[in-house]
Design a protein around this motif. Structure first.
Motif, short mmCIF file in Angstrom:
data_model
loop_
_atom_site.label_atom_id
_atom_site.label_comp_id
_atom_site.label_asym_id
_atom_site.label_seq_id
_atom_site.Cartn_x
_atom_site.Cartn_y
_atom_site.Cartn_z
N ASN A 161 25.96 44.57 -45.94
CA ASN A 161 24.86 45.54 -46.04
C ASN A 161 25.41 46.94 -46.31
O ASN A 161 24.90 47.65 -47.18
CB ASN A 161 24.04 45.57 -44.75
N LYS A 164 26.47 47.16 -49.82
CA LYS A 164 25.35 47.03 -50.76
C LYS A 164 24.62 48.36 -50.95
O LYS A 164 24.20 48.70 -52.04
CB LYS A 164 24.39 45.98 -50.18
N SER A 192 21.52 54.60 -48.33
CA SER A 192 20.18 55.19 -48.38
C SER A 192 19.53 55.34 -47.01
O SER A 192 18.51 56.01 -46.87
CB SER A 192 19.31 54.29 -49.25
N ILE A 194 17.55 53.83 -43.51
CA ILE A 194 16.37 52.97 -43.34
C ILE A 194 15.21 53.87 -42.91
O ILE A 194 15.40 54.75 -42.06
CB ILE A 194 16.66 51.90 -42.24
N GLU A 209 13.16 46.06 -46.49
CA GLU A 209 12.46 47.25 -46.97
C GLU A 209 12.14 47.07 -48.45
O GLU A 209 12.77 46.24 -49.12
CB GLU A 209 13.36 48.47 -46.80
N LYS A 211 12.96 48.72 -50.96
CA LYS A 211 14.14 48.89 -51.83
C LYS A 211 14.98 47.61 -51.95
O LYS A 211 15.73 47.44 -52.90
CB LYS A 211 15.02 50.04 -51.32
N THR A 220 18.02 38.14 -47.87
CA THR A 220 17.04 37.16 -47.37
C THR A 220 16.22 37.75 -46.22
O THR A 220 15.23 37.17 -45.80
CB THR A 220 17.77 35.92 -46.82
N GLY A 221 16.68 38.89 -45.70
CA GLY A 221 16.00 39.45 -44.53
C GLY A 221 16.32 38.66 -43.26
O GLY A 221 15.64 38.78 -42.25
N PRO A 225 18.83 39.43 -38.05
CA PRO A 225 18.41 38.58 -36.94
C PRO A 225 19.50 37.58 -36.52
O PRO A 225 19.67 37.30 -35.33
CB PRO A 225 17.19 37.83 -37.49
P1 ADP Z 1 19.18 41.23 -46.11
O1 ADP Z 1 19.59 39.83 -46.37
O2 ADP Z 1 17.93 41.63 -46.83
O3 ADP Z 1 20.29 42.22 -46.23
P2 ADP Z 1 19.22 41.94 -43.31
O4 ADP Z 1 18.54 41.27 -42.14
O5 ADP Z 1 20.70 42.01 -43.26
O6 ADP Z 1 18.71 41.18 -44.58
O7 ADP Z 1 18.65 43.40 -43.46
C1 ADP Z 1 17.25 43.59 -43.39
C2 ADP Z 1 16.85 44.81 -44.18
O8 ADP Z 1 17.31 46.00 -43.51
C3 ADP Z 1 17.48 44.88 -45.55
O9 ADP Z 1 16.74 44.15 -46.49
C4 ADP Z 1 17.44 46.38 -45.84
O10 ADP Z 1 16.15 46.76 -46.28
C5 ADP Z 1 17.68 47.00 -44.47
N1 ADP Z 1 19.10 47.34 -44.22
C6 ADP Z 1 20.00 46.62 -43.51
N2 ADP Z 1 21.19 47.24 -43.46
C7 ADP Z 1 21.06 48.38 -44.16
C8 ADP Z 1 21.94 49.47 -44.48
N3 ADP Z 1 23.22 49.49 -44.06
N4 ADP Z 1 21.45 50.50 -45.21
C9 ADP Z 1 20.16 50.50 -45.64
N5 ADP Z 1 19.27 49.51 -45.38
C10 ADP Z 1 19.71 48.46 -44.65
#
Ligand code: ADP
Length: 257
Positions: A161, A164, A192, A194, A209, A211, A220-221, A225
């Protein structure tokens, strides 16, 4: 009077037993509702990539090009959707294990600094290849009782994350410290951030989110979790401790013994 009293008593006892039944049924109803929601969300998430693959393959069959190189786009897209499906199904498997209370931890004494150095090496390479900076501070020359594979999974989720959402020439970081009887792991990025209203929701299943909803980011969101579940199996805690438009700081705290 006697008849009225008995009717009132009768209505009252029906109401009381209904309220009591609802109260005792509440956890069962809630967990059933949660399960239904989970299955609905999972089916929706699985259906989207399947529909894309189906459309692309049908296109290939009905209007085939002479040369395979002209079919690169649908093939590449289908492959990327298959990768997404594969990640999704393995994440779903992890969460179903979490729901059925399968602990699945194989703890062993681990020298934290060596373990972290090993986990971080590929990320340092990826960051460098993407023109991003990666700093580390490993101030924890101690041994902890952890499940290496599962904690590595937590690191992968948080570092994936961080990478990314961090742009080129920006920085991600990892710090490892010992505070009393706890191992503390900090993972920061300059991405960016959250949105404040979503801060509590990032640990919810399937939450992404706006984005992160485009197909390119491939999430996968379910990552956070799963990370939360693994950390809690270690009697620890995972939190988003800082979050601004200049990035996030996640903290993992695990007891050393
Ligand atoms: P994903 O598989 O979508 O990364 P996560 O459960 O790891 O699922 O994260 C959930 C959501 O939280 C992400 O889709 C993103 O919108 C937000 N998120 C997680 N980590 C970050 C981060 N380091 N910076 C910005 N947004 C984040």
């Amino acid at each position: 009077i006697l008849i009225v009293c008995s009717i009132v008593f009768w209505i009252f006892s029906i109401l009381a037993s209904y309220v009591l039944a609802r109260k005792s049924m509440r956890p069962i109803l809630l967990s059933w509702q949660k399960q239904t929601e989970f299955v609905e969300n999972a089916s929706h998430e699985l259906r989207t990539p399947l529909t894309i693959i189906q459309n692309k393959l049908e296109g290939l069959l009905t209007k085939p090009n002479e040369r395979i190189v002209d079919e690169i786009e649908p093939i590449a897209l289908s492959l990327s959707e298959i990768r997404h499906l594969s990640k999704l199904t393995s994440d779903l498997l992890w969460l179903s294990r979490a729901d059925s209370n399968q602990t699945l931890l194989t703890k062993e004494p681990v020298l934290l600094n060596d373990f972290l150095a090993e986990c971080l090496a590929p990320y340092q390479e990826i960051a460098a290849s993407q023109g991003k900076y990666f700093w580390t501070k490993l101030a924890s020359p101690v041994i902890a009782e952890i499940d290496k594979t599962r904690i590595q999974q937590v690191l992968v989720i948080l570092l994936d994350n961080a990478l990314k959402y961090t742009k080129e020439k920006e920085t991600i970081g990892l710090g490892s410290f010992v505070e009393g009887n706890y191992w503390e792991l900090m993972i920061s990025d300059t991405g960016s951030g959250i949105a404040k209203e979503n801060q509590e929701r990032v640990f919810e299943r399937f939450f992404r989110e706006e984005k992160s909803r485009n197909r390119g980011t491939g999430g996968t969101g379910l990552g956070l979790p799963i990370a939360k579940w693994i950390v809690e199996l270690h009697q620890g805690k995972i939190e988003l401790v800082e979050n601004t438009s200049k990035g996030c700081l996640f903290k993992v705290r695990i007891p050393l013994t």
